[in-house]
Design a protein around this motif. Structure first.
Motif, PDB file in Angstrom:
ATOM      1  N   ALA A 129       8.742 -22.621  14.607  1.00 26.98           N
ATOM      2  CA  ALA A 129       7.952 -21.758  13.710  1.00 26.98           C
ATOM      3  C   ALA A 129       7.305 -22.551  12.573  1.00 26.98           C
ATOM      4  CB  ALA A 129       8.847 -20.662  13.137  1.00 26.98           C
ATOM      5  N   SER A 130       7.564 -23.846  12.494  1.00 25.73           N
ATOM      6  CA  SER A 130       7.059 -24.654  11.373  1.00 25.73           C
ATOM      7  C   SER A 130       5.539 -24.704  11.313  1.00 25.73           C
ATOM      8  CB  SER A 130       7.615 -26.084  11.465  1.00 25.73           C
ATOM      9  OG  SER A 130       9.012 -26.086  11.407  1.00 25.73           O
ATOM     10  N   VAL A 131       4.904 -24.953  12.460  1.00 20.80           N
ATOM     11  CA  VAL A 131       3.449 -25.125  12.483  1.00 20.80           C
ATOM     12  C   VAL A 131       2.736 -23.881  11.974  1.00 20.80           C
ATOM     13  CG1 VAL A 131       1.429 -25.443  13.964  1.00 20.80           C
ATOM     14  CG2 VAL A 131       3.467 -26.841  14.321  1.00 20.80           C
ATOM     15  N   SER A 132       3.104 -22.719  12.513  1.00 15.73           N
ATOM     16  CA  SER A 132       2.434 -21.489  12.101  1.00 15.73           C
ATOM     17  C   SER A 132       2.717 -21.163  10.635  1.00 15.73           C
ATOM     18  CB  SER A 132       2.853 -20.316  12.999  1.00 15.73           C
ATOM     19  OG  SER A 132       4.237 -20.068  12.886  1.00 15.73           O
TER      20      SER A 132
ATOM     21  N   ASP B 163       0.070 -15.979  15.107  1.00 16.75           N
ATOM     22  CA  ASP B 163       1.371 -16.529  14.709  1.00 16.75           C
ATOM     23  C   ASP B 163       2.338 -16.500  15.882  1.00 16.75           C
ATOM     24  OD1 ASP B 163       3.583 -17.364  13.217  1.00 16.75           O
ATOM     25  OD2 ASP B 163       4.059 -15.332  12.580  1.00 16.75           O
ATOM     26  N   TRP B 164       2.467 -15.354  16.541  1.00 19.90           N
ATOM     27  CA  TRP B 164       3.372 -15.212  17.690  1.00 19.90           C
ATOM     28  C   TRP B 164       2.960 -16.149  18.824  1.00 19.90           C
ATOM     29  CZ3 TRP B 164       2.594  -9.213  17.544  1.00 19.90           C
ATOM     30  CH2 TRP B 164       3.188  -8.728  16.381  1.00 19.90           C
ATOM     31  N   PHE B 165       1.645 -16.252  19.053  1.00 22.45           N
ATOM     32  CA  PHE B 165       1.141 -17.092  20.143  1.00 22.45           C
ATOM     33  C   PHE B 165       1.490 -18.560  19.900  1.00 22.45           C
ATOM     34  CE2 PHE B 165      -2.286 -19.801  21.847  1.00 22.45           C
ATOM     35  CZ  PHE B 165      -2.157 -19.514  23.202  1.00 22.45           C
ATOM     36  N   VAL B 166       1.269 -19.029  18.667  1.00 23.96           N
ATOM     37  CA  VAL B 166       1.543 -20.434  18.340  1.00 23.96           C
ATOM     38  C   VAL B 166       3.037 -20.741  18.502  1.00 23.96           C
ATOM     39  CG1 VAL B 166       1.562 -22.147  16.487  1.00 23.96           C
ATOM     40  CG2 VAL B 166      -0.439 -20.686  16.815  1.00 23.96           C
ATOM     41  N   ILE B 167       3.891 -19.861  18.000  1.00 22.51           N
ATOM     42  CA  ILE B 167       5.341 -20.079  18.131  1.00 22.51           C
ATOM     43  C   ILE B 167       5.751 -20.113  19.598  1.00 22.51           C
ATOM     44  CG2 ILE B 167       7.634 -19.106  17.673  1.00 22.51           C
ATOM     45  CD1 ILE B 167       6.510 -17.949  15.089  1.00 22.51           C
ATOM     46  N   THR B 168       5.181 -19.199  20.392  1.00 22.06           N
ATOM     47  CA  THR B 168       5.522 -19.135  21.812  1.00 22.06           C
ATOM     48  C   THR B 168       5.107 -20.407  22.544  1.00 22.06           C
ATOM     49  OG1 THR B 168       5.266 -16.719  21.803  1.00 22.06           O
ATOM     50  CG2 THR B 168       5.207 -17.820  23.946  1.00 22.06           C
ATOM     51  N   VAL B 169       3.901 -20.891  22.266  1.00 24.20           N
ATOM     52  CA  VAL B 169       3.403 -22.110  22.927  1.00 24.20           C
ATOM     53  C   VAL B 169       4.258 -23.315  22.550  1.00 24.20           C
ATOM     54  CG1 VAL B 169       1.492 -23.753  23.039  1.00 24.20           C
ATOM     55  CG2 VAL B 169       1.029 -21.300  23.170  1.00 24.20           C
ATOM     56  N   ILE B 170       4.548 -23.480  21.270  1.00 26.81           N
ATOM     57  CA  ILE B 170       5.354 -24.624  20.832  1.00 26.81           C
ATOM     58  C   ILE B 170       6.768 -24.534  21.393  1.00 26.81           C
ATOM     59  CG2 ILE B 170       6.370 -25.769  18.819  1.00 26.81           C
ATOM     60  CD1 ILE B 170       3.853 -25.071  17.280  1.00 26.81           C
ATOM     61  N   LEU B 171       7.318 -23.324  21.421  1.00 26.50           N
ATOM     62  CA  LEU B 171       8.659 -23.133  21.977  1.00 26.50           C
ATOM     63  C   LEU B 171       8.686 -23.530  23.448  1.00 26.50           C
ATOM     64  CD1 LEU B 171      11.488 -22.164  21.315  1.00 26.50           C
ATOM     65  CD2 LEU B 171      10.759 -19.833  21.823  1.00 26.50           C
TER      66      LEU B 171
END
Length: 255
Positions: A209-212, A233-241
């Motif tokens: 969650a850091s990037v978002s 926000d949700w999309f970025v966390i999901t992709v990085i995860l």
């Protein structure tokens, strides 16, 4: 590696985030509190600036017409809405009912005394309160300004209290978000055949969650509006995860 070094690593390195899954839960919890603190920086700055300026402006403003609040309704001698501009703050007095909360410009810092509500707009954030909080008593302009004067004297006590409440609430919401996305992390692990337990997924999700968090904090500081921000926000966390889980070695298959 301290939490600030971890924050730096987690912005660009899914591989390093994957290594954090073995660390103690206490360090992960501290990191989540750090993310919550970072995320409220823009709101805290805007709130302190607006609260101090608005109180000072209202207390010193002699051009505001006389009015009274009785039985939850504003009344004055004005036949039409009155608008004043003071130190970058728009002050509105309207007992006619012509002005509504939805008609106010969210892009302007505003203090509005409407027919049935008191509305404050700060950097696009709207807060409104009904006059019914005064009960059945009648409140005049001078009495209200006395109340504001008292608040102004206590502002350096009230503002930290308000920010503390905001921080606690934001921390709770951040923990809830990490908890939910950790389930998605376990799902990715099962699909990609990685050996990741829920407690490990919780750890890597916090760092994913850091990037978002950093991105949206910077955008808020720059006063840049992002369309559909929660979805992004949700999309970025999901992709990085997903990228982090891919960095974890696959399960060993026993023959």
């Amino acid at each position: 590696m301290n939490v600030f070094q971890q924050l730096y690593k987690s912005i660009y390195s899914p591989k390093d985030i994957a290594k954090f899954r073995f660390q103690g839960i206490g360090k992960t919890i501290r990191f989540i509190f750090l993310l919550a603190l970072i995320s409220i920086i823009p709101v805290a700055i805007q709130f302190v600036s607006f609260a101090t300026n608005a109180l000072d402006t209202l207390i010193l403003d002699k051009e505001l017409p006389s009015f009274s609040i009785e039985n939850g309704t504003l009344s004055s001698d004005q036949s039409e809405p009155v608008t004043l501009e003071k130190d970058g703050i728009t002050i509105i007095l309207d007992d006619t009912g012509q002005m509504k909360e939805g008609n106010l410009d969210r892009n302007e810092n505003t203090v509005a005394f409407l027919k049935n509500d008191f509305v404050v707009i700060s950097q696009g954030h709207v807060q409104s309160s009904s006059y019914t909080l005064f009960g059945d008593s009648t409140v005049t302009k001078d009495e209200l300004l006395d109340i504001l004067n008292s608040l102004n004297d206590l502002k350096w006590i009230l503002i930290p209290v308000a920010l503390s409440i905001l921080y606690v609430f934001t921390s709770g919401m951040t923990f809830l978000k990490v908890t939910i996305f950790a389930i998605i992390g376990v799902t990715f692990a099962n699909i990609l055949k990685r050996n990741v337990q829920y407690r490990q997924s919780f750890r890597i999700t916090a760092y994913a969650a850091s990037v978002s968090t950093v991105f949206f904090t910077l955008m808020e500081l720059l006063q840049t509006r992002i369309p559909a921000a929660p979805i992004l926000d949700w999309f970025v966390i999901t992709v990085i995860l997903y990228l982090v889980v891919k960095e974890i070695p696959q399960r060993k298959i026993r023959h």
